[in-house]
Write a protein that holds these residues in place. Sequence first.
Motif, PDB file in Angstrom:
ATOM      1  N   UNK A  48      13.176  11.467  63.836  1.00 45.87           N
ATOM      2  CA  UNK A  48      13.351  12.866  64.090  1.00 45.87           C
ATOM      3  C   UNK A  48      14.028  13.701  62.752  1.00 45.87           C
ATOM      4  N   UNK A  49      15.259  13.045  62.626  1.00 42.60           N
ATOM      5  CA  UNK A  49      15.830  13.790  61.411  1.00 42.60           C
ATOM      6  C   UNK A  49      15.055  13.904  60.070  1.00 42.60           C
ATOM      7  N   UNK A  50      14.246  13.199  59.717  1.00 43.92           N
ATOM      8  CA  UNK A  50      13.403  13.023  58.729  1.00 43.92           C
ATOM      9  C   UNK A  50      12.151  13.967  58.909  1.00 43.92           C
ATOM     10  N   UNK A  51      11.698  14.122  60.142  1.00 40.43           N
ATOM     11  CA  UNK A  51      10.842  15.197  60.455  1.00 40.43           C
ATOM     12  C   UNK A  51      11.157  16.630  60.024  1.00 40.43           C
ATOM     13  N   UNK A  52      12.537  16.811  60.592  1.00 42.88           N
ATOM     14  CA  UNK A  52      12.867  18.250  60.401  1.00 42.88           C
ATOM     15  C   UNK A  52      13.149  18.341  58.912  1.00 42.88           C
ATOM     16  N   UNK A  53      13.905  17.249  58.228  1.00 41.78           N
ATOM     17  CA  UNK A  53      14.163  17.566  56.852  1.00 41.78           C
ATOM     18  C   UNK A  53      12.824  17.852  56.036  1.00 41.78           C
TER      19      UNK A  53
END
Length: 615
Positions: free
Chosen positions: A248-253
Amino acid sequence: MLFKLSMSGLRSKYKDYIVLLAGLVMSISIFYMFQTLAMNKAFIEANAMIGPIQFVFYAGSVLLSIVTFFYILYANSFLLSLRQKEFGMYMTLGARKNKITRLMFMETVVIGLISLVIGIAVGVGLAQVIGSMLMKELEFNSDGYHALYLPSLIVTAIFFTALFLISAIMNTIKMLRVTVLQLVHADVQTDKIAKRGKKTVFAAILSIILLLIGYASMIFMTYLQQLGVIIALITITSGTYLLFMTFLPLIILAMKRNKKRIEKGLNAFTYAQLNFRINSLTKVLATVTMLIALSAGSITAGMSFKNNIMIMVDGADYYDVTLHNPTKAEKELLASIPFTEQKEYRYKVSDKGIYYLKDDLMNHPPRIMIRASKEDFGKTKVPDAELPTGAEIRGEKNDKHGPQMPNDWYEAMEMIQPYYVYKGERVIIADQQMYDRVQGKEGVALLGKSDQFDAHLSTWKQIDAMQKSKLKLTSDQYINTKYSNYTSFRAFSAGTVYMGFFLGIAFLAMMASCLMFKILTGASKDIHRYEMLRKIGVRRELLMKSMYKELFYVFLFPAIIGIIHVLIGMEMFSFILVHPYFRVWLPILIFLVIYAVYYFITVQLYRGIVMPRKK
């Protein structure tokens, strides 16, 4: 004085406590209702049909109690974080830490007891309404059923009181470990930014592997059975948490680094907000995902059982009715039904056995069910083998040297000549010459098939009752007719439908509470950001659009993964249900509508905190 300050603090956070109370009251009331439906001994003894439903409600109670336990711990930890700064101020003004912890302990227990009283009161009402609906649906005796049932009340009170005490003790221990300085500055602590490295890559790969193992265990539940449930529970839960923490943090980034997207409106601010808080949201969103899977899964599974009733009934029996020597009253009932197919087979009853006329059977062969595999369920065929003269079935004096009855015809004769009509008698196939020589009373067996079995349920019920009376059977004695199979399927399915629906509502309330708690507790930190944007001239409409978009993503990710869990998880019921995905879109749609309502409510509450309307 300290008590007055505490009450003032409670009033200032009343909206958060209302959200907590709503989830607690819902879970307590549904838990009590399940116990009432499962523990009424006199009611259960008066209705043999209630047996499978009793197990269903016990299973629902266990699942609800496990989820409620973690929900109470989770919700109370959120409420403690809301009051940390307040408690720190009391301690800086001279209040002792032991008094603060004692006060917090009492607050937790009192809130729990208030929710327990309200929950039991609501539960009694639910037990009265739902119990009446269930009895009407299944058409059984209501003697011995009481909505206000003391054993259920005691079990509910003991279980939830113990939960509240455990939660209060854990909050007390947590408070004792925190320093005064940490309490005072609780609302200005920065979120930790997770560092990505080899451990993150390993966790990401592990999350995919765990989810694949969990999905495989649900798909092959027929072979794994109870072990499959345990494997799926462990792997999917842990895999979901790791998935949100790594991907999820990678998708938002990645969304934040998309230049075309960033340059539109306030997207730069929106994605920066998401990127800033996503690491603190991952565990909450994973928890919400599991609650969504439980909620939508409970509703979907319950409705799937109901939708499969007629599929199971039609797949088990092709003909709607099998009658021997129908009486005048039975003929009048049959005349009211528009049959699409009717077959009659003549036979004679003598002291040597029952002789069926071969010509009737060969000229008008009955249709039998194909039972070769699950894919053939519901399909029928006509016996294509030659029916030998002299072949026989059943009976203790079978001639082992006579011609063998083909398997298809054996099944057909088992259907035409049910065991409850003539038990233990020889059934013999006779040609015209043999049939004419038999000295005995002549009878006729009638098979009937209509367009819609479920459109004439009251008629089938009356015919079954007449058959029992004619055969001198007791009213509670089981006969293997299509209507009796229908009542059995319906009995089990009705309990599953009600359990699934109310479990779904309880889990949905808990899910909404957890998500609201996390979003609203962090809202105070966002006030100055929105104030700063308004001061530099950003229109209120743009800020509102950014707010809706930010919270939409927060709600979207758990919904997607949760629905995937549900859709794959429905394979768990493939060994019970013929078509577990039949009309699956309807419960999913119902869930999404309720979920959307929660989303809009949360946005409005969040807006009221960060962007209050000008007076």
